[in-house]
Design an enzyme around this catalytic site. Structure first.
Site, PDB file in Angstrom:
ATOM      1  CD1 TRP A 130      55.733 -26.021  25.226  1.00  0.00           C
ATOM      2  CD2 TRP A 130      55.948 -25.970  23.000  1.00  0.00           C
ATOM      3  NE1 TRP A 130      56.950 -25.425  24.933  1.00  0.00           N
ATOM      4  CE2 TRP A 130      57.093 -25.376  23.571  1.00  0.00           C
ATOM      5  CE3 TRP A 130      55.845 -26.038  21.612  1.00  0.00           C
ATOM      6  CZ2 TRP A 130      58.136 -24.885  22.799  1.00  0.00           C
ATOM      7  CZ3 TRP A 130      56.881 -25.536  20.837  1.00  0.00           C
ATOM      8  CH2 TRP A 130      58.018 -24.966  21.437  1.00  0.00           C
TER       9      TRP A 130
ATOM     10  CD  GLU B 238      55.215 -29.893  26.324  1.00  0.00           C
ATOM     11  OE1 GLU B 238      56.387 -30.287  26.184  1.00  0.00           O
ATOM     12  OE2 GLU B 238      54.331 -30.085  25.460  1.00  0.00           O
TER      13      GLU B 238
ATOM     14  CE  LYS C 282      61.964 -26.062  25.105  1.00  0.00           C
ATOM     15  NZ  LYS C 282      61.915 -26.244  23.638  1.00  0.00           N
TER      16      LYS C 282
ATOM     17  CG  ASP D 274      59.404 -32.333  27.266  1.00  0.00           C
ATOM     18  OD1 ASP D 274      60.601 -32.630  27.458  1.00  0.00           O
ATOM     19  OD2 ASP D 274      58.866 -32.378  26.159  1.00  0.00           O
TER      20      ASP D 274
ATOM     21  CG  HIS E 127      60.109 -28.789  27.955  1.00  0.00           C
ATOM     22  ND1 HIS E 127      58.862 -28.452  27.496  1.00  0.00           N
ATOM     23  CD2 HIS E 127      60.822 -29.161  26.855  1.00  0.00           C
ATOM     24  CE1 HIS E 127      58.803 -28.623  26.192  1.00  0.00           C
ATOM     25  NE2 HIS E 127      59.988 -29.059  25.786  1.00  0.00           N
TER      26      HIS E 127
ATOM     27  CG  HIS F 210      55.574 -34.573  25.922  1.00  0.00           C
ATOM     28  ND1 HIS F 210      55.463 -33.436  25.143  1.00  0.00           N
ATOM     29  CD2 HIS F 210      54.424 -35.280  25.733  1.00  0.00           C
ATOM     30  CE1 HIS F 210      54.297 -33.464  24.516  1.00  0.00           C
ATOM     31  NE2 HIS F 210      53.647 -34.555  24.858  1.00  0.00           N
TER      32      HIS F 210
ATOM     33  CG  ASP G  86      63.961 -29.488  25.094  1.00  0.00           C
ATOM     34  OD1 ASP G  86      63.863 -30.707  25.290  1.00  0.00           O
ATOM     35  OD2 ASP G  86      63.095 -28.809  24.512  1.00  0.00           O
TER      36      ASP G  86
ATOM     37  CG  ASP H 231      63.402 -32.966  22.378  1.00  0.00           C
ATOM     38  OD1 ASP H 231      62.916 -33.415  23.426  1.00  0.00           O
ATOM     39  OD2 ASP H 231      63.141 -31.828  21.946  1.00  0.00           O
TER      40      ASP H 231
ATOM     41  CG  ASP I 158      58.483 -34.115  22.709  1.00  0.00           C
ATOM     42  OD1 ASP I 158      58.854 -34.096  21.517  1.00  0.00           O
ATOM     43  OD2 ASP I 158      58.172 -33.084  23.323  1.00  0.00           O
TER      44      ASP I 158
END
Length: 423
Positions: free
Chosen positions: A190, A231, A233, A264, A267, A291, A299, A301, A331
């Site tokens: 990524w 990956e 985004k 993800d 993302h 993820h 994003d 997390d 993640d």
């Protein structure tokens, strides 16, 4: 007292087992299947994505941010391994560890990204081998002076070459993990490259990224040891208007090169979900990396909670029979709460979601759907929500010698008092 508590858990499980059996669900088989699904814990929850290259490392390079400053974060690899040992003792099952390249044991010496070697991760390998765990890996394309204005798509050939060399080095480390631990290492690429404002030229950076990826992946490495993933985004901090590695770019790349595509949960658009993408993507790529995170409006997390989206991800894996083709990684990084507790809460929730999916009356649901009886399908889906999954979960935790219910929190509080508070 403990024996009596164990007897109560056994008795509750026996009743739940009967109730599930009435719907043709074998709870023992579900638990056996659950034990076979590892979740890859992300090392960066333990230190706010700082790493151990330099003292007091901090995030930089775009696209990521940790918030909060809860006391007690790991300051070196030994402390991080100790924290992981504690967290893993509170999580049922045998799982994996996901490392970023900045988490090596560098012996107090600075080793630049393009010069890292498997030897810098030898103590991680020994640690994982002793625990019977596999490990996954990630090149670190941020928090570096050469990452401030882009990495693999950078217009300067020298900077691109530096990051190509980093990617090649990371694949060799991943291969070493796979050989030493007897299970393939998923090595995921990524990058944060993008533009804060609207760019004029979207084409050239993507052409440079394409060529750089091909250079990194030019050497064929046995899939018994290494699985390559890419990956995407939608946007990041400092790349709000344009991300070079978009979903469409990496999906095309993964399909054309037959790599793993990493999805993800944070993302994509805030209202976009990844569970519906699994069956589509897996029609064209051999395997997928997840993820699992929780974005709140962006994003961000957050620690994974047992949301409808998390349950839908687990359902799609189990209903599709994708257990061998989907690699589940976490993640999130929350520095506003006890970092060890974040690991435990998030991972246990991921496992709970998988258990809920494994306990669905799937045959009854499929027959109803195949017969066009959508009334019965909806009825059974709703009935399944109030089946006694809690009794099965407690029994599983007891089987795996991990705390039942919220008892794990006492262990975390004790560890915080005796270890974390003294850092």
């Amino acid at each position: 007292m403990r024996a009596h508590h164990a007897e109560q858990i056994d008795a509750r499980y026996a009743l739940a087992k009967e109730q599930y059996a009435a719907l043709s669900v074998d709870t023992d088989a579900a638990l056996a299947a659950l034990r076979a699904i590892p979740v890859s814990l992300h090392c960066w929850q333990g230190d706010d994505v700082g790493g151990f290259e330099r003292p007091a490392a901090t995030l930089s390079g775009g696209g990521i941010q940790a918030t909060g400053n809860y006391p007690g974060k790991a300051r070196n690899a030994d402390e991080l391994r100790a924290d992981l040992d504690m967290a893993l003792s509170l999580i049922p099952g045998t799982h994996r560890l996901n490392l970023h390249a900045i988490y090596g044991d560098f012996g107090g010496k600075f080793v630049d990204r393009n010069a890292i070697q498997p030897e810098h991760f030898a103590r991680w390998i020994d640690w994982a081998k002793a625990k019977g765990m596999g490990m996954d890996f990630n090149p670190t394309y941020f928090s570096h002076p050469k990452a401030e204005d882009g990495t693999l798509s950078h217009p300067d050939p020298a900077i691109r070459q530096f990051w190509i060399e980093h990617g090649i080095a990371c694949r060799k480390i991943g291969e070493a993990f796979g050989k030493a631990l007897g299970t393939p290492c998923v090595t995921n690429i990524w990058i944060p490259d993008g533009s804060k404002d609207i760019p004029v030229d979207r084409k050239a950076p993507r052409e440079r990224l394409l060529a750089a990826l091909d250079a990194i992946l030019a050497e064929k490495i046995d899939r018994r040891y290494l699985l390559d993933a890419v990956e995407s985004k939608l946007f990041g901090i400092g790349s709000e208007s344009y991300v070079v590695g978009s979903h469409e770019f990496y999906m095309g790349y993964a399909v054309s090169r037959q790599l793993l595509l990493c999805l993800d949960a944070g993302h994509f658009h805030p209202t976009e979900v990844i569970f519906d993408k699994l069956s589509s993507v897996l029609a064209f790529v051999p395997e997928v990396l997840l993820h699992v995170s929780r974005g709140v409006r962006w994003d961000s997390d957050h620690v994974v909670t047992l949301t409808d989206e998390l349950q839908a991800i687990a359902q799609e894996i189990i209903r599709g029979g994708y257990q061998q083709r989907v690699h589940i990684g976490l993640d999130f990084f929350d520095a506003s709460i006890n970092r060890l507790a974040a690991w435990v809460i998030g991972t246990r929730n991921m496992i709970k979601a998988l258990l809920l999916a494994l306990l669905e009356p799937i045959q009854t649901l499929r027959v109803s759907e195949q017969n066009g009886d959508f009334t019965a399908r909806l009825a059974w889906l709703e009935e399944a929500k109030t089946l006694p999954v809690g009794a099965v979960w407690d029994y599983y935790c007891q089987q795996q010698n991990t705390p039942v219910g919220a008892a794990w929190l006492d262990a975390v509080k004790t560890y915080e008092r005796d270890v974390l508070s003294k850092r």
